[in-house]
Design a protein around this motif. Sequence first.
Motif, short mmCIF file in Angstrom:
data_model
loop_
_atom_site.label_atom_id
_atom_site.label_comp_id
_atom_site.label_asym_id
_atom_site.label_seq_id
_atom_site.Cartn_x
_atom_site.Cartn_y
_atom_site.Cartn_z
N UNK A 181 0.84 -1.21 0.00
CA UNK A 181 0.00 0.00 0.00
C UNK A 181 0.87 1.25 0.00
N UNK A 182 1.94 1.23 0.79
CA UNK A 182 2.86 2.37 0.84
C UNK A 182 3.53 2.56 -0.52
N UNK A 183 4.02 1.47 -1.10
CA UNK A 183 4.65 1.56 -2.42
C UNK A 183 3.69 2.17 -3.44
N UNK A 184 2.45 1.71 -3.42
CA UNK A 184 1.48 2.23 -4.37
C UNK A 184 1.33 3.73 -4.27
N UNK A 185 1.33 4.24 -3.04
CA UNK A 185 1.22 5.69 -2.83
C UNK A 185 2.44 6.43 -3.37
N UNK A 186 3.59 5.77 -3.38
CA UNK A 186 4.84 6.43 -3.76
C UNK A 186 5.11 6.45 -5.25
N UNK A 187 4.54 5.50 -6.02
CA UNK A 187 4.83 5.54 -7.47
C UNK A 187 3.64 5.25 -8.37
N UNK A 188 2.49 4.89 -7.83
CA UNK A 188 1.38 4.46 -8.69
C UNK A 188 0.11 5.26 -8.48
N UNK A 189 0.21 6.45 -7.90
CA UNK A 189 -1.01 7.27 -7.74
C UNK A 189 -1.18 8.15 -8.98
N UNK A 190 -2.42 8.31 -9.40
CA UNK A 190 -2.71 9.13 -10.57
C UNK A 190 -2.98 10.57 -10.21
N UNK A 191 -3.50 11.31 -11.18
CA UNK A 191 -3.74 12.75 -11.02
C UNK A 191 -4.69 13.03 -9.85
N UNK A 192 -5.63 12.14 -9.64
CA UNK A 192 -6.63 12.35 -8.58
C UNK A 192 -6.11 12.00 -7.20
N UNK A 193 -4.90 11.44 -7.14
CA UNK A 193 -4.38 10.98 -5.86
C UNK A 193 -4.95 9.64 -5.44
N UNK A 194 -5.58 8.96 -6.38
CA UNK A 194 -6.18 7.66 -6.10
C UNK A 194 -5.16 6.55 -6.37
N UNK A 195 -5.04 5.63 -5.44
CA UNK A 195 -4.11 4.52 -5.58
C UNK A 195 -4.92 3.22 -5.69
N UNK A 196 -4.85 2.59 -6.86
CA UNK A 196 -5.56 1.35 -7.10
C UNK A 196 -4.62 0.17 -6.86
N UNK A 197 -4.93 -0.67 -5.89
CA UNK A 197 -4.12 -1.85 -5.61
C UNK A 197 -5.02 -3.08 -5.65
#
Length: 505
Positions: A181-197
């Motif tokens: 979840x932390x990794x997703x926030x650091x490199x996979x969040x889009x313009x909306x700040x949404x992190x899909x995991x």
Amino acid sequence: MMTTQDKELLAKKNISEAQIADQLACFQKGFPYLKLDAAAAVGKGILVPGPDEQRTYLSAWDAYTRTDKTIVKFVPASGAASRMFKDLFEFLGAGYEAPATKFEQLFFDNIRKFAFYDDLDAACLRMAGKNIVTLLAEGQYKAVVAALLEVGGLNYGALPKGLLKFHTYKEGVRTPLEEHLVEGALYASGKSGRVNVHFTVSAEHRELFETLVREKAASFAKRYGVSYNISFSEQKPSTDTIAADMRNEPFRDNGKLVFRPGGHGALIENLNDLDADIIFIKNIDNVVPDKLKGDTVLYKKLIAGVLVSLQQQAFQYLERLDSGDYTQEEILDILQFVQKKLFCKNPDTKHLEDAELVLYLRQKLNRPMRVCGMVKNVGEPGGGPFLAYNSDGTISLQILESSQIDMNDSVSKQMFEKGTHFNPVDLVCAVRNYKGHKFDLTRYVDPSTGFISYKSKNGKELKALELPGLWNGAMSDWSTVFVEVPLDTFNPVKTVNDLLRDQHQ
């Protein structure tokens, strides 16, 4: 001969009799080895971007994350952790009471360093009425291991890796699920700040995963200023494969057909169900604490930047081919792109007429694309990067396992043994075409790249059929590019004592 009970079971699993016939034929004829052209290496299929190129690719990924495209982080997480504790299970059943092997001694000498120590201490009190210190002082080592592995204690021997406590922080401990979840926030969040995991899990453990997400996701969302969309799926029953006996007939247990999970290649179906533009893939156990995440995040962004840059160029070429307005020189430029940037070569292109060449180029450009991180080979187990021949006569980059290579062929064996890199399962995938439509990923699987393993059930030998691996034959017909990434981005936990490595402390 299929019985009524057999047919009911097939209907329940959504498997056809034709599929069963095809699978039994695989047991009969086996699978061919892949013909190799060469082991991939730096300068021969593996890119090592220099500082300027790195900045360009990082900027490309940064720009992509400011669009409305959907980015998903996909984590296979269904596997049980039982193999992590193989040595400790053996200790429980051994005829001695005190640790004797180096593995056992290392475990007990460093037991306080494990992130699950406090939980284990409580489990020992619950099961044995004594804490760890007392049990060890009394020589009751097996009571401690029982509290770790058995259902009355932490039940770590039966839980999936994603739910085990791996890392210790001042504010508490984290499981691999939380680290992802932390990794997703650091490199996979889009313009909306949404992190899909998205996690693939087993049905029996899904509720435990969902509970952990409910407990933890909100605090990470607040800490990193994102919102999470966390989803789960299970391996589909339709991807199970029939087991066979030694005569290649359907294996039966008490008259009932026996099916087995088709391996991680079955997850191509789960991947195909995702509504995404770009998908990161990484194994559940390859995580590190925050203090070491720098290179992981940097190189995830870098390989994603390579991917979107190549995809953008491929899309432009496809649109030019669609227009019909192109010169012979432009066609040759596109051919150079396919050969030099996508590493796909066809010895017969020089014999193709112009119209045939355009059709060939369109086919090779308009397919799913992946960029895979590769680390230098230091003896870790795992598949390797190769240039291999495809069924259409082309040569392209593939990730192969040793079982796919003919080790009786001296040339192939030498290529395998001299390979400079191996696959840490570090992929970024582009799964939409240039018109914005999702590819049907199941159409790009090479069914001839499965393999057969030998198992047993109730004391009887059986043959098991593994589907083409997710990053092997299941992605065989994708455009594939390899990029060298540092070894410190690969920190899998294969045994419990791997958690004692500096990378996990």
